[in-house]
Write a protein that holds these residues in place. Structure first.
Motif, short mmCIF file in Angstrom:
data_model
loop_
_atom_site.label_atom_id
_atom_site.label_comp_id
_atom_site.label_asym_id
_atom_site.label_seq_id
_atom_site.Cartn_x
_atom_site.Cartn_y
_atom_site.Cartn_z
N LEU A 88 56.97 79.93 -1.20
CA LEU A 88 57.50 79.73 0.15
C LEU A 88 57.88 78.27 0.38
O LEU A 88 58.91 77.98 1.01
N GLN A 89 57.08 77.34 -0.12
CA GLN A 89 57.41 75.92 0.00
C GLN A 89 58.71 75.60 -0.73
O GLN A 89 59.55 74.86 -0.23
N ALA A 90 58.88 76.18 -1.91
CA ALA A 90 60.12 75.96 -2.68
C ALA A 90 61.32 76.53 -1.92
O ALA A 90 62.38 75.91 -1.89
N PHE A 91 61.15 77.70 -1.31
CA PHE A 91 62.24 78.28 -0.52
C PHE A 91 62.59 77.40 0.67
O PHE A 91 63.76 77.20 0.99
N ALA A 92 61.57 76.90 1.35
CA ALA A 92 61.80 76.03 2.52
C ALA A 92 62.53 74.76 2.09
O ALA A 92 63.47 74.32 2.76
N GLU A 93 62.12 74.17 0.95
CA GLU A 93 62.80 72.97 0.45
C GLU A 93 64.26 73.27 0.11
O GLU A 93 65.15 72.50 0.43
N ARG A 94 64.49 74.41 -0.52
CA ARG A 94 65.85 74.79 -0.88
C ARG A 94 66.70 74.99 0.37
O ARG A 94 67.85 74.54 0.42
N LEU A 95 66.16 75.62 1.39
CA LEU A 95 66.89 75.84 2.64
C LEU A 95 67.20 74.51 3.32
O LEU A 95 68.32 74.29 3.80
N GLN A 143 54.46 90.14 -10.09
CA GLN A 143 53.68 90.80 -9.04
C GLN A 143 52.20 90.86 -9.42
O GLN A 143 51.33 90.59 -8.59
N ALA A 144 51.92 91.20 -10.67
CA ALA A 144 50.52 91.27 -11.12
C ALA A 144 49.87 89.89 -11.05
O ALA A 144 48.71 89.76 -10.63
N PHE A 145 50.60 88.86 -11.43
CA PHE A 145 50.07 87.50 -11.38
C PHE A 145 49.79 87.08 -9.94
O PHE A 145 48.75 86.50 -9.65
N CYS A 146 50.72 87.38 -9.03
CA CYS A 146 50.56 87.00 -7.62
C CYS A 146 49.40 87.77 -6.98
O CYS A 146 48.74 87.24 -6.07
N ASP A 147 49.15 89.00 -7.42
CA ASP A 147 48.01 89.75 -6.90
C ASP A 147 46.70 89.03 -7.22
O ASP A 147 45.77 89.02 -6.41
N LYS A 148 46.63 88.39 -8.38
CA LYS A 148 45.42 87.68 -8.79
C LYS A 148 45.40 86.24 -8.28
O LYS A 148 44.33 85.66 -8.15
N PRO A 203 47.17 84.57 -5.21
CA PRO A 203 48.07 84.57 -4.04
C PRO A 203 48.56 83.18 -3.63
O PRO A 203 49.57 83.06 -2.94
N ALA A 204 47.89 82.12 -4.06
CA ALA A 204 48.34 80.76 -3.73
C ALA A 204 49.74 80.49 -4.28
O ALA A 204 50.48 79.66 -3.74
#
Length: 192
Positions: free
Chosen positions: A88-95, A74-79, A81-82
């Motif tokens: 999200l791309q990985a989730f879409a590929e998995r789906l 979470q701390a890393f994503c706050d700094k 956000p990309a």
């Protein structure tokens, strides 16, 4: 690495080696969902949801993993956000891959599914060499059977036939696909 239904508060990244993600049915049968290679992350779904692990992960060879806790993520994503877009791309590929797998399991015969898995392994894990494309991830016919939802005897006979036809070459630690175009033609033919 961890078992299905274990609690989760971290994700992992494969630094070296390889691993398999699999689920186990109530009667003890295994279904391999994905083979992981260097640079790939896993365990992020359960970490983000705060739920138990939905699958087990086991290394296939000596491997090194990097662990990132939910708090650090979470701390890393706050700094950065990309990173969330990449996730999200990985989730879409998995789906998308899961949808394709469901269709294959519902409408495709085992020979097609085996050839498709071998083709995907070449695409994701293959390295080009003078005698074809090498897949160095150690996989048995039982592993392939688990990936395609069939039994090991049927898959073993199919792989023996594909080896006789020159589509693949196997030894104990690796596979070679001498001509990926021939493999793709066989896949197209099996799909008809």
């Amino acid at each position: 690495m961890f078992f299905q239904d274990d609690p989760s508060d971290s994700l992992y990244v494969v630094v070296s080696g390889s691993a398999k993600i699999f689920q186990t049915s109530e009667d003890g049968k295994e279904r391999i969902l994905k083979i992981l290679k260097k640079g790939e992350a896993f365990g992020e779904l359960a970490m983000i949801e705060g739920q138990a692990r939905s699958a087990s992960v086991q290394t296939l060879e000596p491997s090194e993993m990097l662990m990132l806790t939910r708090k650090d993520f979470q701390a890393f994503c706050d700094k950065h956000p990309a990173v969330l877009w990449m996730l999200l791309q990985a989730f879409a590929e998995r789906l998308r891959r899961m949808n394709e797998d469901v269709l294959d399991m519902s409408f495709r015969d085992v020979p097609y599914r085996v050839l498709r898995v071998v083709s995907q392994l070449v695409e994701r894990h293959g390295t080009s060499g003078p005698d074809g494309w090498h897949i160095s991830t150690p996989l048995s016919s039982r592993d392939i059977a688990s990936m395609v939802g069939s039994n090991a005897e049927v898959v073993s006979r199919l792989l023996d036939g594909y080896e006789t036809d020159g589509l693949i070459k196997r030894d104990r630690t690796s596979w070679t696909v001498p001509d990926p175009k021939a493999l793709n033609r066989a896949l197209e033919y099996a799909g008809q």
